[in-house]
Design a protein around this motif. Structure first.
Motif, mmCIF file in Angstrom:
data_model
loop_
_atom_site.group_PDB
_atom_site.id
_atom_site.type_symbol
_atom_site.label_atom_id
_atom_site.label_comp_id
_atom_site.label_asym_id
_atom_site.label_seq_id
_atom_site.Cartn_x
_atom_site.Cartn_y
_atom_site.Cartn_z
ATOM 1 N N SER A 77 41.067 50.782 91.138
ATOM 2 C CA SER A 77 42.483 50.786 90.744
ATOM 3 C C SER A 77 42.580 50.361 89.280
ATOM 4 O O SER A 77 41.898 49.435 88.850
ATOM 5 C CB SER A 77 43.303 49.858 91.642
ATOM 6 O OG SER A 77 42.928 48.515 91.443
ATOM 7 N N THR A 78 43.428 51.073 88.532
ATOM 8 C CA THR A 78 43.582 50.782 87.111
ATOM 9 C C THR A 78 45.053 50.584 86.804
ATOM 10 O O THR A 78 45.898 51.387 87.215
ATOM 11 C CB THR A 78 43.016 51.928 86.240
ATOM 12 O OG1 THR A 78 41.649 52.123 86.583
ATOM 13 C CG2 THR A 78 43.112 51.588 84.757
ATOM 14 N N ALA A 79 45.377 49.508 86.096
ATOM 15 C CA ALA A 79 46.735 49.227 85.647
ATOM 16 C C ALA A 79 46.657 48.613 84.259
ATOM 17 O O ALA A 79 45.888 47.675 84.041
ATOM 18 C CB ALA A 79 47.444 48.288 86.616
ATOM 19 N N SER A 83 40.589 47.905 84.985
ATOM 20 C CA SER A 83 40.127 48.542 86.222
ATOM 21 C C SER A 83 39.526 47.502 87.147
ATOM 22 O O SER A 83 38.660 46.719 86.737
ATOM 23 C CB SER A 83 39.071 49.601 85.910
ATOM 24 O OG SER A 83 39.617 50.615 85.113
ATOM 25 N N LEU A 84 39.989 47.496 88.400
ATOM 26 C CA LEU A 84 39.450 46.609 89.436
ATOM 27 C C LEU A 84 38.640 47.456 90.405
ATOM 28 O O LEU A 84 39.103 48.504 90.851
ATOM 29 C CB LEU A 84 40.567 45.886 90.179
ATOM 30 C CG LEU A 84 41.480 44.993 89.352
ATOM 31 C CD1 LEU A 84 42.550 44.367 90.236
ATOM 32 C CD2 LEU A 84 40.677 43.921 88.642
ATOM 33 N N GLY A 85 37.439 46.982 90.721
ATOM 34 C CA GLY A 85 36.589 47.733 91.624
ATOM 35 C C GLY A 85 35.895 46.837 92.632
ATOM 36 O O GLY A 85 35.881 45.612 92.507
ATOM 37 N N PRO A 111 40.043 46.833 78.785
ATOM 38 C CA PRO A 111 39.975 47.821 77.710
ATOM 39 C C PRO A 111 39.298 47.272 76.448
ATOM 40 O O PRO A 111 38.972 48.032 75.540
ATOM 41 C CB PRO A 111 41.444 48.179 77.448
ATOM 42 C CG PRO A 111 42.226 47.011 77.927
ATOM 43 C CD PRO A 111 41.425 46.417 79.056
ATOM 44 N N VAL A 112 39.049 45.976 76.397
ATOM 45 C CA VAL A 112 38.391 45.368 75.236
ATOM 46 C C VAL A 112 36.894 45.626 75.353
ATOM 47 O O VAL A 112 36.276 45.280 76.373
ATOM 48 C CB VAL A 112 38.680 43.851 75.152
ATOM 49 C CG1 VAL A 112 37.920 43.212 73.997
ATOM 50 C CG2 VAL A 112 40.170 43.595 75.033
ATOM 51 N N GLN A 113 36.304 46.234 74.349
ATOM 52 C CA GLN A 113 34.885 46.571 74.373
ATOM 53 C C GLN A 113 34.037 45.329 74.657
ATOM 54 O O GLN A 113 34.181 44.301 74.004
ATOM 55 C CB GLN A 113 34.469 47.164 73.008
ATOM 56 C CG GLN A 113 33.025 47.579 72.910
ATOM 57 C CD GLN A 113 32.700 48.787 73.785
ATOM 58 O OE1 GLN A 113 33.550 49.601 74.072
ATOM 59 N NE2 GLN A 113 31.457 48.871 74.219
ATOM 60 N N GLY A 114 33.172 45.415 75.687
ATOM 61 C CA GLY A 114 32.252 44.320 76.005
ATOM 62 C C GLY A 114 32.888 43.154 76.730
ATOM 63 O O GLY A 114 32.320 42.061 76.755
#
Length: 189
Positions: A77-79, A83-85, A111-114
């Motif tokens: 799920s992405t909001a 993303s939660l998995g 969304p923040v790289q790393g």
């Protein structure tokens, strides 16, 4: 002229017509002369108890490698870019720990790289330095712009069989795609 009637206190509570006289001064117990020996006596007893408890446990280290297979469980799920998995974990251990583990992991990818985080629980079944049994590992990890923080420990009270009473910390290093572990643990004697 008023006369003062002095009587011992009944249960420490004076009656209204008398002055209470205690056989000792309770404030004298608060003096450093009285408290210092009690403090050191209590410290000595606690030290002896800790030493006795420590002597009843043996420290060990185990090391080796493992392979891991992860599979998504359900849809991610992405909001708002996060993303939660949920994943299944299946591991095979080699080295001082020979066995398998099954568990589940929850992930959060930002969304923040790393930057991400995960938690997981897995039940390990096998032989640890020749002792058969099982225990549960609890994971907690974060990554902040590439800087990692990871904590993996044995859940207290989860040991079974010859591993009952096990306590410890699991350290993981990934080198060249290979998962290497060091398990620092203690067991009751």
């Amino acid at each position: 002229m008023t006369t003062e009637r002095r009587t011992p206190c009944a249960a420490g509570v004076p009656d209204q017509s008398a002055t209470c006289v205690l056989p000792w001064n309770p404030m004298s117990m608060m003096s450093p002369t009285f408290l210092r020996p009690l403090f050191f006596a209590a410290l000595a007893v606690l030290s002896l108890c800790a030493f006795a408890q420590e002597k009843q446990r043996m420290s060990h280290t185990a090391s080796g490698s493992f392979t891991v297979e992860m599979k998504p469980l359900g849809d991610t799920s992405t909001a708002e870019g996060v993303s939660l998995g949920r994943m299944s974990l299946n591991k095979k251990f080699e080295g001082d720990l020979v066995g398998t583990a099954q568990g589940e992991m929850l992930t959060a990818i930002t969304p923040v790289q790393g930057s991400a985080g995960y938690v997981a629980m897995e039940r390990v079944v096998g032989r640890l330095n020749g002792k058969a049994g099982a225990f549960v590992l609890q994971h907690g990890g974060t990554m902040h712009e590439g800087t990692q923080s990871l904590s993996i420990g044995i859940v207290p009270g989860s040991g079974t069989g010859e591993l009952a009473g096990i306590q410890g910390v699991f350290k993981l290093v990934i080198t060249g795609g290979k998962h290497l572990y060091t398990l620092e643990y203690s067991m009751p004697q």
